[in-house]
Design an enzyme around this catalytic site. Sequence first.
Site, PDB file in Angstrom:
ATOM      1  N   ARG A  71       8.642   2.426   5.870  1.00 55.54           N
ATOM      2  CA  ARG A  71       7.831   3.592   6.202  1.00 55.54           C
ATOM      3  C   ARG A  71       6.797   3.241   7.266  1.00 55.54           C
ATOM      4  O   ARG A  71       6.482   2.054   7.464  1.00 55.54           O
ATOM      5  CB  ARG A  71       7.132   4.108   4.934  1.00 55.54           C
ATOM      6  CG  ARG A  71       8.092   4.574   3.861  1.00 55.54           C
ATOM      7  CD  ARG A  71       7.361   4.948   2.582  1.00 55.54           C
ATOM      8  NE  ARG A  71       6.661   3.808   1.991  1.00 55.54           N
ATOM      9  CZ  ARG A  71       5.978   3.875   0.849  1.00 55.54           C
ATOM     10  NH1 ARG A  71       5.903   5.020   0.184  1.00 55.54           N
ATOM     11  NH2 ARG A  71       5.359   2.810   0.376  1.00 55.54           N
TER      12      ARG A  71
ATOM     13  N   LYS B 107      -3.778  -5.864   2.973  1.00 55.56           N
ATOM     14  CA  LYS B 107      -3.330  -5.105   4.140  1.00 55.56           C
ATOM     15  C   LYS B 107      -4.374  -5.101   5.253  1.00 55.56           C
ATOM     16  O   LYS B 107      -4.113  -4.621   6.357  1.00 55.56           O
ATOM     17  CB  LYS B 107      -2.981  -3.675   3.732  1.00 55.56           C
ATOM     18  CG  LYS B 107      -1.769  -3.626   2.792  1.00 55.56           C
ATOM     19  CD  LYS B 107      -1.527  -2.255   2.245  1.00 55.56           C
ATOM     20  CE  LYS B 107      -0.283  -2.237   1.361  1.00 55.56           C
ATOM     21  NZ  LYS B 107      -0.374  -3.145   0.195  1.00 55.56           N
TER      22      LYS B 107
ATOM     23  N   SER C  43      -1.130   0.197 -11.055  1.00 58.94           N
ATOM     24  CA  SER C  43      -2.228   0.995 -10.510  1.00 58.94           C
ATOM     25  C   SER C  43      -1.674   2.287  -9.919  1.00 58.94           C
ATOM     26  O   SER C  43      -0.478   2.423  -9.667  1.00 58.94           O
ATOM     27  CB  SER C  43      -2.970   0.206  -9.423  1.00 58.94           C
ATOM     28  OG  SER C  43      -2.117  -0.042  -8.318  1.00 58.94           O
TER      29      SER C  43
ATOM     30  N   ILE D  89     -14.152  -4.035  -2.850  1.00 56.08           N
ATOM     31  CA  ILE D  89     -12.740  -4.315  -3.106  1.00 56.08           C
ATOM     32  C   ILE D  89     -11.965  -4.054  -1.826  1.00 56.08           C
ATOM     33  O   ILE D  89     -11.914  -2.928  -1.346  1.00 56.08           O
ATOM     34  CB  ILE D  89     -12.179  -3.436  -4.238  1.00 56.08           C
ATOM     35  CG1 ILE D  89     -13.100  -3.456  -5.454  1.00 56.08           C
ATOM     36  CG2 ILE D  89     -10.772  -3.872  -4.593  1.00 56.08           C
ATOM     37  CD1 ILE D  89     -13.328  -4.798  -6.050  1.00 56.08           C
ATOM     38  N   SER D  90     -11.364  -5.108  -1.295  1.00 55.55           N
ATOM     39  CA  SER D  90     -10.579  -4.970  -0.070  1.00 55.55           C
ATOM     40  C   SER D  90      -9.094  -5.098  -0.395  1.00 55.55           C
ATOM     41  O   SER D  90      -8.681  -4.912  -1.548  1.00 55.55           O
ATOM     42  CB  SER D  90     -11.022  -6.010   0.965  1.00 55.55           C
ATOM     43  OG  SER D  90     -10.393  -5.754   2.213  1.00 55.55           O
TER      44      SER D  90
ATOM     45  N   ASN E 121      -1.053  -6.132  -4.190  1.00 51.81           N
ATOM     46  CA  ASN E 121      -0.696  -5.000  -5.047  1.00 51.81           C
ATOM     47  C   ASN E 121      -1.041  -5.278  -6.504  1.00 51.81           C
ATOM     48  O   ASN E 121      -0.977  -6.412  -6.969  1.00 51.81           O
ATOM     49  CB  ASN E 121       0.813  -4.717  -4.924  1.00 51.81           C
ATOM     50  CG  ASN E 121       1.184  -4.295  -3.525  1.00 51.81           C
ATOM     51  OD1 ASN E 121       1.115  -3.133  -3.185  1.00 51.81           O
ATOM     52  ND2 ASN E 121       1.582  -5.257  -2.690  1.00 51.81           N
TER      53      ASN E 121
ATOM     54  N   GLU F  98       4.071   0.108   7.321  1.00 48.93           N
ATOM     55  CA  GLU F  98       4.417  -0.954   6.386  1.00 48.93           C
ATOM     56  C   GLU F  98       4.898  -2.197   7.124  1.00 48.93           C
ATOM     57  O   GLU F  98       5.449  -2.129   8.219  1.00 48.93           O
ATOM     58  CB  GLU F  98       5.517  -0.488   5.425  1.00 48.93           C
ATOM     59  CG  GLU F  98       5.023   0.438   4.333  1.00 48.93           C
ATOM     60  CD  GLU F  98       6.080   0.713   3.288  1.00 48.93           C
ATOM     61  OE1 GLU F  98       5.725   0.867   2.115  1.00 48.93           O
ATOM     62  OE2 GLU F  98       7.270   0.778   3.652  1.00 48.93           O
TER      63      GLU F  98
END
Length: 610
Positions: free
Chosen positions: A534, A405, A446, A401-402, A442, A537
Amino acid sequence: MTYFQRLSLSMFTDSVIIISAIFFGRFLLSISLDVANTSLVISSLTLVLSHHLFSLRYNLYKKAWEYASIGELIIILKCVTLSIITAAIIQQLMNNDIYFRLLAITWMLHMIAIGGSRFCLRIYKDTYIKEKQNKKRTLIIGAGAAGTMIARQLLHNNDVELQPVAFIDDNVKKKDLDIMGLPVVGGLHMIEKATKELDISNIIIAIPSLKRKALHAIYQECAKTDAKTQILPMIEDIVLGKVSVNEVRDVQVEDLLGREPVDLDVAGISENITGKVVLVTGAGGSIGSEICRQAAQFNPETIILLGHGENSIYSIEMEMKERYGGSNINFVTEIADLQDPDKMMSVMNTYKPDVVYHAAAHKHVPLMERNPEEAVKNNVIGTMNVAQAAGRSGVGIFVMISSDKAVNPTSVMGATKRLAEMIIQDMDQKSSTKFVAVRFGNVLGSRGSVIPLFKKQIEQGGPVKVTHPDMIRYFMTIPEASRLVIQAGALARGGEIFVLDMGEPVKIVDLAKNLILLSGNSVEDIGIEYTGIRPGEKLFEELLNPDEINEKQVYPKIYIGKTSELHMEQIQELLQSFSTLEKTKLREWLIDLANNRVAAPADQLVMMLG
């Protein structure tokens, strides 16, 4: 009142009605009592007795008349008609003659009086009682089968707090019609106006087969009002019997952001999973646990629940055993650290899994910015340990699972995920195991997702904190992401990076506004505060590098990215030296390497080490 008391009262009332109908009919037809004295008395007694017998036969006395409908009217018609026929037969046997006009008038008066006496209760309930109760005036969107069904349920159930007032439907043929006594006031553009004019406090979207995009458009119209908006369950849940059509629920953000489900290639997935041994790393996490749930539906022989946190693994183990306790699936738990290569090898050799879904990873962007060495240990070294153990033990398919990002990464988390992709692509070239990665954005709900955070801020009265007004992200539901991960595994040929179609990106500020409205608050009351981007990001995420784009879908909502250059020598140098680097230097090197900026890694390392 007991049933016996009700039965006695009903039979007495019906007897009075029947005798009154006969004698009133005789009066209307000017039939002399002397002419039909004996016959009239016997006919009356026959009619009364037969009416009671047929009423008992068709359970007429057991009906709750405050809920009467067309079905009860048909039963009354049967009882009255059969009673009149019986009386006619008796007349024929006694007199060789039948008083047809008298029986016809009696039948009509009988029907009117019996039916009227019953339906007075229904009329009383639907008018006087409802007006006394303080019910929420409700607008139903959709005047089709589901809409009329929910209207009927609300009208007939005196215990519910909703009172249907009108329908909204875009079908011009239904405009200005009355359905079940409720007017169809117009199309979707009339929602705001109708809500104000009809004093609506509740809206029900009664279109179970509604597409998500259309639902979003309808909800935006409903959001212009002060009414609470609810929705019927999804049509598949109604068909499968999971819920009833009248179980309305609040609209959820998943309804607005999720997409239409994709039919899975059941045969292909079954070939990989049914009767096989499946290992899931990070099985206690949001994605890992859902992969376990989805995989269990294909009846594998064994599912190995591997994770580092004992509480989360215990929780998913208990859930799976409870849900699939009647199946033959064997659930095995392993508490393990991915950074321990011997443990990984031991697990692989012990269970000999056919399929590995590698969901374990550190995913929190700001936390990994502050702890880059931990991101390397878990996301890079951990992936390498699991992948090497899988290759050596002869695993058939390895699915990692990648993340989106990993594309042009600006964060430590994204960079380590990209390096992990390179590692499994390199492993695919060296092993008989099929190594693939699945990349998506996203996931709604989760752990670490922005949605639970926003909900908590709303519960606390606000404000909802958004990093930037132009921040956009792709979103997908946990079940959909997990299903497509399993589907991608069935499509694996080796070395691919599968990219899930994430649909249209969503502005985070719009997401925040929807969540505020869905919670029953106004944006003005809760407020939105911008806190700034942040570290690590980006304003928007990508799913593929320009040189990776392959526009053809290999399956609905699944693409394959083209293979880009691997930098295994530089990755090995990084892994040998990362613990000696200060965090800032390590972060820079990770991002440079993930972005293919590796012209002179050895010289760069010397420079970094001073």
